[in-house]
Design a protein around this motif. Structure first.
Motif, PDB file in Angstrom:
ATOM      1  N   HIS A  74     -56.079 -13.795 -30.494  1.00 23.96           N
ATOM      2  CA  HIS A  74     -55.035 -14.715 -30.043  1.00 23.96           C
ATOM      3  C   HIS A  74     -54.935 -15.837 -31.071  1.00 23.96           C
ATOM      4  CE1 HIS A  74     -54.873 -12.670 -26.270  1.00 23.96           C
ATOM      5  NE2 HIS A  74     -56.180 -12.791 -26.126  1.00 23.96           N
ATOM      6  N   ASP A  75     -53.778 -16.494 -31.083  1.00 22.19           N
ATOM      7  CA  ASP A  75     -53.549 -17.452 -32.171  1.00 22.19           C
ATOM      8  C   ASP A  75     -54.357 -18.746 -32.059  1.00 22.19           C
ATOM      9  OD1 ASP A  75     -52.173 -18.529 -30.092  1.00 22.19           O
ATOM     10  OD2 ASP A  75     -50.185 -18.392 -31.022  1.00 22.19           O
ATOM     11  N   ARG A  76     -55.112 -18.927 -30.968  1.00 18.98           N
ATOM     12  CA  ARG A  76     -55.925 -20.139 -30.854  1.00 18.98           C
ATOM     13  C   ARG A  76     -57.369 -19.919 -31.306  1.00 18.98           C
ATOM     14  NH1 ARG A  76     -53.763 -23.041 -26.463  1.00 18.98           N
ATOM     15  NH2 ARG A  76     -55.421 -24.581 -26.714  1.00 18.98           N
ATOM     16  N   GLN A  77     -57.720 -18.676 -31.673  1.00 15.03           N
ATOM     17  CA  GLN A  77     -59.140 -18.364 -31.867  1.00 15.03           C
ATOM     18  C   GLN A  77     -59.678 -18.664 -33.262  1.00 15.03           C
ATOM     19  OE1 GLN A  77     -58.815 -14.296 -30.636  1.00 15.03           O
ATOM     20  NE2 GLN A  77     -59.508 -14.768 -28.570  1.00 15.03           N
ATOM     21  N   ARG A  78     -61.010 -18.868 -33.288  1.00  5.83           N
ATOM     22  CA  ARG A  78     -61.734 -19.030 -34.545  1.00  5.83           C
ATOM     23  C   ARG A  78     -62.566 -17.774 -34.743  1.00  5.83           C
ATOM     24  NH1 ARG A  78     -65.499 -22.340 -33.936  1.00  5.83           N
ATOM     25  NH2 ARG A  78     -65.621 -23.420 -35.904  1.00  5.83           N
ATOM     26  N   VAL A  79     -62.435 -17.180 -35.925  1.00 10.50           N
ATOM     27  CA  VAL A  79     -63.039 -15.871 -36.184  1.00 10.50           C
ATOM     28  C   VAL A  79     -63.980 -15.945 -37.380  1.00 10.50           C
ATOM     29  CG1 VAL A  79     -62.503 -13.457 -36.753  1.00 10.50           C
ATOM     30  CG2 VAL A  79     -60.926 -14.761 -35.323  1.00 10.50           C
ATOM     31  N   LEU A  80     -65.147 -15.315 -37.235  1.00 10.29           N
ATOM     32  CA  LEU A  80     -66.092 -15.224 -38.355  1.00 10.29           C
ATOM     33  C   LEU A  80     -66.073 -13.797 -38.898  1.00 10.29           C
ATOM     34  CD1 LEU A  80     -68.505 -16.334 -40.079  1.00 10.29           C
ATOM     35  CD2 LEU A  80     -70.013 -15.506 -38.252  1.00 10.29           C
ATOM     36  N   GLU A  81     -65.941 -13.670 -40.230  1.00 11.86           N
ATOM     37  CA  GLU A  81     -66.041 -12.365 -40.872  1.00 11.86           C
ATOM     38  C   GLU A  81     -67.268 -12.343 -41.778  1.00 11.86           C
ATOM     39  OE1 GLU A  81     -63.637  -9.325 -43.860  1.00 11.86           O
ATOM     40  OE2 GLU A  81     -63.533 -11.468 -44.232  1.00 11.86           O
ATOM     41  N   ILE A  82     -68.053 -11.263 -41.700  1.00 13.71           N
ATOM     42  CA  ILE A  82     -69.153 -11.067 -42.644  1.00 13.71           C
ATOM     43  C   ILE A  82     -68.710 -10.020 -43.663  1.00 13.71           C
ATOM     44  CG2 ILE A  82     -71.614 -10.546 -42.906  1.00 13.71           C
ATOM     45  CD1 ILE A  82     -70.841 -12.856 -40.870  1.00 13.71           C
ATOM     46  N   GLY A  83     -68.774 -10.371 -44.953  1.00 12.90           N
ATOM     47  CA  GLY A  83     -68.364  -9.432 -46.010  1.00 12.90           C
ATOM     48  C   GLY A  83     -66.928  -9.658 -46.448  1.00 12.90           C
ATOM     49  N   THR A  84     -66.683 -10.783 -47.116  1.00  9.23           N
ATOM     50  CA  THR A  84     -65.323 -11.137 -47.562  1.00  9.23           C
ATOM     51  C   THR A  84     -64.741 -10.086 -48.499  1.00  9.23           C
ATOM     52  OG1 THR A  84     -66.170 -13.410 -47.638  1.00  9.23           O
ATOM     53  CG2 THR A  84     -63.951 -13.042 -48.512  1.00  9.23           C
ATOM     54  N   GLY A  85     -65.581  -9.569 -49.418  1.00  2.00           N
ATOM     55  CA  GLY A  85     -65.119  -8.579 -50.395  1.00  2.00           C
ATOM     56  C   GLY A  85     -63.896  -9.095 -51.130  1.00  2.00           C
ATOM     57  N   SER A  86     -62.809  -8.334 -51.079  1.00  3.04           N
ATOM     58  CA  SER A  86     -61.578  -8.720 -51.764  1.00  3.04           C
ATOM     59  C   SER A  86     -60.846  -9.860 -51.051  1.00  3.04           C
ATOM     60  CB  SER A  86     -60.635  -7.518 -51.807  1.00  3.04           C
ATOM     61  OG  SER A  86     -60.214  -7.188 -50.485  1.00  3.04           O
ATOM     62  N   GLY A  87     -61.154 -10.044 -49.758  1.00  7.25           N
ATOM     63  CA  GLY A  87     -60.426 -11.028 -48.961  1.00  7.25           C
ATOM     64  C   GLY A  87     -59.297 -10.425 -48.134  1.00  7.25           C
ATOM     65  N   TYR A  88     -59.094  -9.111 -48.256  1.00  6.97           N
ATOM     66  CA  TYR A  88     -57.950  -8.488 -47.572  1.00  6.97           C
ATOM     67  C   TYR A  88     -58.064  -8.571 -46.047  1.00  6.97           C
ATOM     68  CZ  TYR A  88     -54.540  -5.017 -46.071  1.00  6.97           C
ATOM     69  OH  TYR A  88     -53.503  -4.386 -45.429  1.00  6.97           O
ATOM     70  N   GLN A  89     -59.231  -8.171 -45.515  1.00  4.62           N
ATOM     71  CA  GLN A  89     -59.403  -8.224 -44.055  1.00  4.62           C
ATOM     72  C   GLN A  89     -59.239  -9.664 -43.552  1.00  4.62           C
ATOM     73  OE1 GLN A  89     -60.773  -5.650 -41.280  1.00  4.62           O
ATOM     74  NE2 GLN A  89     -59.558  -7.349 -40.449  1.00  4.62           N
ATOM     75  N   ILE A 145     -66.218 -12.142 -33.900  1.00  6.37           N
ATOM     76  CA  ILE A 145     -66.972 -11.928 -35.148  1.00  6.37           C
ATOM     77  C   ILE A 145     -66.739 -10.488 -35.579  1.00  6.37           C
ATOM     78  CG2 ILE A 145     -69.241 -11.949 -36.276  1.00  6.37           C
ATOM     79  CD1 ILE A 145     -70.192 -14.034 -34.267  1.00  6.37           C
ATOM     80  N   ILE A 146     -66.483 -10.300 -36.875  1.00  4.81           N
ATOM     81  CA  ILE A 146     -66.278  -8.957 -37.429  1.00  4.81           C
ATOM     82  C   ILE A 146     -67.174  -8.813 -38.649  1.00  4.81           C
ATOM     83  CG2 ILE A 146     -64.181  -9.847 -38.573  1.00  4.81           C
ATOM     84  CD1 ILE A 146     -63.086  -7.045 -38.713  1.00  4.81           C
ATOM     85  N   SER A 147     -67.929  -7.716 -38.695  1.00  7.41           N
ATOM     86  CA  SER A 147     -68.719  -7.450 -39.887  1.00  7.41           C
ATOM     87  C   SER A 147     -68.118  -6.240 -40.587  1.00  7.41           C
ATOM     88  CB  SER A 147     -70.179  -7.166 -39.527  1.00  7.41           C
ATOM     89  OG  SER A 147     -70.891  -6.806 -40.703  1.00  7.41           O
ATOM     90  N   THR A 148     -67.832  -6.384 -41.884  1.00  4.15           N
ATOM     91  CA  THR A 148     -67.271  -5.266 -42.632  1.00  4.15           C
ATOM     92  C   THR A 148     -68.331  -4.617 -43.514  1.00  4.15           C
ATOM     93  OG1 THR A 148     -66.429  -6.682 -44.409  1.00  4.15           O
ATOM     94  CG2 THR A 148     -64.941  -6.271 -42.581  1.00  4.15           C
ATOM     95  N   ALA A 149     -69.606  -4.829 -43.154  1.00  5.47           N
ATOM     96  CA  ALA A 149     -70.731  -4.113 -43.760  1.00  5.47           C
ATOM     97  C   ALA A 149     -71.628  -3.684 -42.598  1.00  5.47           C
ATOM     98  CB  ALA A 149     -71.470  -5.015 -44.746  1.00  5.47           C
ATOM     99  N   ALA A 150     -72.329  -2.554 -42.794  1.00  6.74           N
ATOM    100  CA  ALA A 150     -73.033  -1.930 -41.668  1.00  6.74           C
ATOM    101  C   ALA A 150     -74.447  -2.451 -41.473  1.00  6.74           C
ATOM    102  CB  ALA A 150     -73.059  -0.420 -41.870  1.00  6.74           C
ATOM    103  N   ALA A 151     -74.788  -2.752 -40.212  1.00  4.19           N
ATOM    104  CA  ALA A 151     -76.169  -3.084 -39.842  1.00  4.19           C
ATOM    105  C   ALA A 151     -76.936  -1.767 -39.719  1.00  4.19           C
ATOM    106  CB  ALA A 151     -76.180  -3.830 -38.518  1.00  4.19           C
ATOM    107  N   SER A 152     -78.220  -1.789 -40.088  1.00  2.54           N
ATOM    108  CA  SER A 152     -78.935  -0.513 -40.098  1.00  2.54           C
ATOM    109  C   SER A 152     -79.201   0.012 -38.689  1.00  2.54           C
ATOM    110  CB  SER A 152     -80.235  -0.644 -40.883  1.00  2.54           C
ATOM    111  OG  SER A 152     -80.989  -1.683 -40.339  1.00  2.54           O
TER     112      SER A 152
END
Ligand code: SAH
Length: 226
Positions: A74-89, A145-152
């Motif tokens: 939703h447009d009010r949310q604060r989101v954390l991403e792990i693994g910026t990489g290129s920045g696309y996600q 929270i979204i992680s774009t790298a895998a936890a073991s």
């Protein structure tokens, strides 16, 4: 939306189950070619993962869309991403929420991603170099929270702790060479998390710490720049 390759990709995403029109519109508006090295520009609108340097990849558009759709933003949310990489996600997320916080352990990749945000006038993304397995305590809690790298095996405990009540975490789990599964956690209360398996995936691993010695001088930034 005049580019026929872009139209084809959007149609393909619809057919593979991406029904959220806000997500499809974000895919349409963010120029994916800007986030990948020039050598791969002709494949920017194909549904495939591509190399972005330092052994890392930009995920295929289906996976980016699928993860984003499952975050229920939703447009009010604060989101954390792990693994910026290129920045696309992060750029896709930035169109669908209030603010994105993103962490990358490879400083040269972070540098290119920040340049990409600035080129595209994306101003609601804050990026830092660090170990995302620790989350970002100063900015917590996060609605998503979204992680774009895998936890073991299990998600890093800090990520579950830094989720607000009602918050959703999407993360791939499973070691390299093993089957990985995309998993969705929702924090039901202080202590209780629900867990649901989504689809099989293949991601690079979440690795601890910031690598030493990958200063700008070690790497040909031209190679990384889109
Ligand atoms: N979201 C990216 C995809 C990046 S691939 C994009 O849209 O392009 C996964 C990234 O996670 C890699 O760049 C890798 O360096 C990073 N990564 C792996 N472990 C990490 C950690 N502990 N903290 C931060 N970033 C990490």
């Amino acid at each position: 939306m005049s580019d026929p390759r872009k139209i084809r990709l959007i149609m393909h995403l619809r057919q593979t189950g991406i029904t959220d029109t806000n997500v499809l519109s974000a895919i349409e508006r963010v120029p994916r070619d800007h986030f990948i090295p020039p050598a791969f520009h002709d494949r920017a609108w194909e549904d495939e993962a591509l190399p972005i340097g330092l052994g890392q990849t930009i995920s295929q558009p289906f996976i980016v869309s699928y993860m984003t759709q499952n975050l229920e933003l939703h447009d009010r949310q604060r989101v954390l991403e792990i693994g910026t990489g290129s920045g696309y996600q992060a750029a896709i997320l930035s169109k669908l929420c209030r603010r994105v916080y993103t962490i990358e352990r490879h400083r040269p990749l972070l540098h290119v991603a920040e340049q990409n945000f600035s080129d595209l006038k994306i101003r609601n993304v804050t990026a830092i170099c660090g170990d995302g397995m620790k989350g970002w305590a100063e900015q917590a809690p996060f609605d998503r929270i979204i992680s774009t790298a895998a936890a073991s095996d299990e998600p890093p405990p800090a990520l579950l702790e830094q989720l607000s009540i009602g918050g959703i975490l999407i993360i791939p789990v499973g070691g390299q060479g093993q089957a990985q599964i995309l998993r969705r956690y929702q924090r039901e209360s202080e202590e209780v998390y629900s867990k649901r398996d989504l689809i099989p995936v293949r991601f690079v691993p979440l690795l601890p710490d910031v690598p030493r010695g990958n200063s700008y001088s070690d790497i040909d930034l031209q190679e990384l720049r889109a």
